[in-house]
Design a protein around this motif. Structure first.
Motif, PDB file in Angstrom:
ATOM      1  N   TRP A  14       8.759 -49.367  29.143  1.00 36.41           N
ATOM      2  CA  TRP A  14       7.300 -49.244  29.015  1.00 36.41           C
ATOM      3  C   TRP A  14       6.712 -50.228  28.018  1.00 36.41           C
ATOM      4  CZ3 TRP A  14       5.478 -43.402  29.103  1.00 36.41           C
ATOM      5  CH2 TRP A  14       5.581 -42.923  30.422  1.00 36.41           C
ATOM      6  N   LYS A  15       7.569 -50.850  27.208  1.00 27.91           N
ATOM      7  CA  LYS A  15       7.089 -51.752  26.150  1.00 27.91           C
ATOM      8  C   LYS A  15       6.029 -51.030  25.316  1.00 27.91           C
ATOM      9  CE  LYS A  15       8.388 -55.609  28.992  1.00 27.91           C
ATOM     10  NZ  LYS A  15       8.238 -56.989  29.345  1.00 27.91           N
ATOM     11  N   MET A  16       4.981 -51.714  24.859  1.00 30.33           N
ATOM     12  CA  MET A  16       3.979 -51.046  24.022  1.00 30.33           C
ATOM     13  C   MET A  16       2.799 -50.610  24.891  1.00 30.33           C
ATOM     14  SD  MET A  16       2.620 -52.259  20.278  1.00 30.33           S
ATOM     15  CE  MET A  16       1.254 -53.277  20.792  1.00 30.33           C
ATOM     16  N   VAL A  44      16.305 -44.019  34.123  1.00 28.12           N
ATOM     17  CA  VAL A  44      16.094 -44.023  32.669  1.00 28.12           C
ATOM     18  C   VAL A  44      14.677 -44.494  32.379  1.00 28.12           C
ATOM     19  CG1 VAL A  44      16.932 -44.957  30.462  1.00 28.12           C
ATOM     20  CG2 VAL A  44      18.522 -44.728  32.396  1.00 28.12           C
ATOM     21  N   LEU A  45      14.031 -43.860  31.412  1.00 25.87           N
ATOM     22  CA  LEU A  45      12.731 -44.355  30.945  1.00 25.87           C
ATOM     23  C   LEU A  45      12.841 -44.715  29.479  1.00 25.87           C
ATOM     24  CD1 LEU A  45       9.720 -42.187  32.195  1.00 25.87           C
ATOM     25  CD2 LEU A  45      10.219 -44.581  32.708  1.00 25.87           C
ATOM     26  N   CYS A  46      12.668 -45.986  29.169  1.00 32.23           N
ATOM     27  CA  CYS A  46      12.712 -46.444  27.771  1.00 32.23           C
ATOM     28  C   CYS A  46      11.280 -46.522  27.273  1.00 32.23           C
ATOM     29  CB  CYS A  46      13.401 -47.800  27.673  1.00 32.23           C
ATOM     30  SG  CYS A  46      15.116 -47.735  28.219  1.00 32.23           S
ATOM     31  N   VAL A  47      10.935 -45.561  26.438  1.00 36.12           N
ATOM     32  CA  VAL A  47       9.540 -45.415  26.009  1.00 36.12           C
ATOM     33  C   VAL A  47       9.413 -45.812  24.537  1.00 36.12           C
ATOM     34  CG1 VAL A  47       9.080 -43.594  27.706  1.00 36.12           C
ATOM     35  CG2 VAL A  47       9.914 -42.967  25.422  1.00 36.12           C
ATOM     36  N   ALA A  67      15.251 -45.359  24.358  1.00 40.72           N
ATOM     37  CA  ALA A  67      14.353 -45.946  23.361  1.00 40.72           C
ATOM     38  C   ALA A  67      14.354 -47.458  23.575  1.00 40.72           C
ATOM     39  CB  ALA A  67      14.828 -45.590  21.963  1.00 40.72           C
ATOM     40  N   GLN A  68      13.487 -48.152  22.851  1.00 41.71           N
ATOM     41  CA  GLN A  68      13.376 -49.609  23.043  1.00 41.71           C
ATOM     42  C   GLN A  68      13.961 -50.409  21.892  1.00 41.71           C
ATOM     43  OE1 GLN A  68       9.253 -50.466  23.722  1.00 41.71           O
ATOM     44  NE2 GLN A  68       9.095 -49.013  25.399  1.00 41.71           N
ATOM     45  N   ASN A  69      14.249 -49.692  20.792  1.00 36.98           N
ATOM     46  CA  ASN A  69      14.745 -50.393  19.615  1.00 36.98           C
ATOM     47  C   ASN A  69      15.212 -49.378  18.582  1.00 36.98           C
ATOM     48  OD1 ASN A  69      15.134 -52.592  17.760  1.00 36.98           O
ATOM     49  ND2 ASN A  69      13.258 -51.957  16.741  1.00 36.98           N
ATOM     50  N   ILE A  70      16.149 -49.784  17.727  1.00 37.15           N
ATOM     51  CA  ILE A  70      16.505 -49.011  16.538  1.00 37.15           C
ATOM     52  C   ILE A  70      16.695 -50.006  15.394  1.00 37.15           C
ATOM     53  CG2 ILE A  70      17.656 -46.953  17.463  1.00 37.15           C
ATOM     54  CD1 ILE A  70      20.256 -48.934  16.659  1.00 37.15           C
ATOM     55  N   SER A  71      16.792 -49.464  14.202  1.00 36.95           N
ATOM     56  CA  SER A  71      17.083 -50.301  13.041  1.00 36.95           C
ATOM     57  C   SER A  71      18.557 -50.694  13.082  1.00 36.95           C
ATOM     58  CB  SER A  71      16.811 -49.503  11.772  1.00 36.95           C
ATOM     59  OG  SER A  71      17.337 -50.184  10.650  1.00 36.95           O
TER      60      SER A  71
END
Ligand code: PGA
Length: 257
Positions: A14-16, A44-47, A67-71
């Motif tokens: 979904w990006k931003m 899968v939905l990456c929100v 998810a789209q990112n983590i630290s």
């Protein structure tokens, strides 16, 4: 697709975009458009991180949360960051790593991508590792060389058992959000080259198991040709994943027996 050795993954990115309050109506529409059993196809939905709680409340059996990112840090004094543990606690099973937009806009280097991959694997979350060449690299005939380098750098130091769990998404930068898709042959050529690289580095057994996706303007119209390629095991879909009816068409294509 080669369902004999690998499952198919149809993942939305979904990006931003969208709002947490839009998660529920979106899912209602998507669920109505996809089969009750998705036959070897994971959806899968990456929100955005702000939408994860809303998605996790839906407890969908057919749609996994990503998810789209983590630290790249585990925890602690990193204001504004979100850890792998945090997304795992909400039920995320997948996370995108190394998307070209993050490499370009947020300074995600190969080292950082590698660190994020390691953390995700430690926490039992499936990384969706993105790699892709620029138009200039393609024009100069450097595609395979560059993609091989990116894959090797991202997987550096992982055990074969860990590599088996990584999903790789080939996303040519020139095809992302541009409406200009790689042809079926171009996408297959690179996905095959990635599998060959995995075979050389980790052996035939591992390379046969790794899911390799294509991403870059995949949509309801062009998905059938791309998904029919033997080394393309699904898609990472941006724009078309924001429209439930279009995304459902791609899921139905991936669910074909
Ligand atoms: P797109 O994005 O489908 O809008 O081209 C794909 C991606 O960046 O993951």
């Amino acid at each position: 697709m080669n369902k004999k050795y690998r499952k198919v993954i149809i993942a939305g990115n979904w990006k931003m975009n969208m709002l947490p309050s839009q998660v529920r109506p979106f899912l209602d529409e998507l669920r109505a458009g996809i089969p009750a059993a998705t036959h070897g196809c994971s959806v899968v939905l990456c929100v955005p991180a702000t939408h994860l709680a809303a998605l996790s409340r839906e407890k969908s059996r057919r749609i996994a949360m990503g998810a789209q990112n983590i630290s790249h840090f585990d925890k602690g004094a990193h204001t504004g960051e979100i850890s792998a543990d945090m997304i795992a606690d909400l039920g995320a099973r997948y996370c995108i790593v190394g998307h070209s937009e993050r490499r370009a806009d947020n300074g995600d280097t190969d080292e950082i991508v590698n660190a994020k991959l390691r953390i995700l694997l430690e926490k039992g979350i499936t990384p969706i590792l993105c790699v892709g060449e620029s138009l200039e690299q393609r024009d100069r005939d450097l595609t395979i060389e560059f993609i091989s380098y990116q894959v090797k750098a991202a997987l550096y130091g992982l055990t074969p058992d860990q590599v088996k769990k990584v999903v790789i998404a080939y996303e040519p930068i020139w095809a992302i959000g541009t409406g200009r898709t790689a042809t079926d042959e171009q996408a297959q050529e690179v996905c095959f080259a990635i599998r060959e690289l995995l075979r050389r580095e980790y052996g035939a057994l591992i390379s046969r198991k790794v899911c390799i996706l294509y991403g870059g303007s995949m949509n309801a119209k062009n998905c059938a040709g791309l998904l029919a390629q033997p080394d393309i095991d699904g898609g990472l879909i941006g724009g078309a994943s924001l429209k439930p009816a279009d995304f459902a068409v791609i899921v139905r294509e991936g669910s074909r027996e």
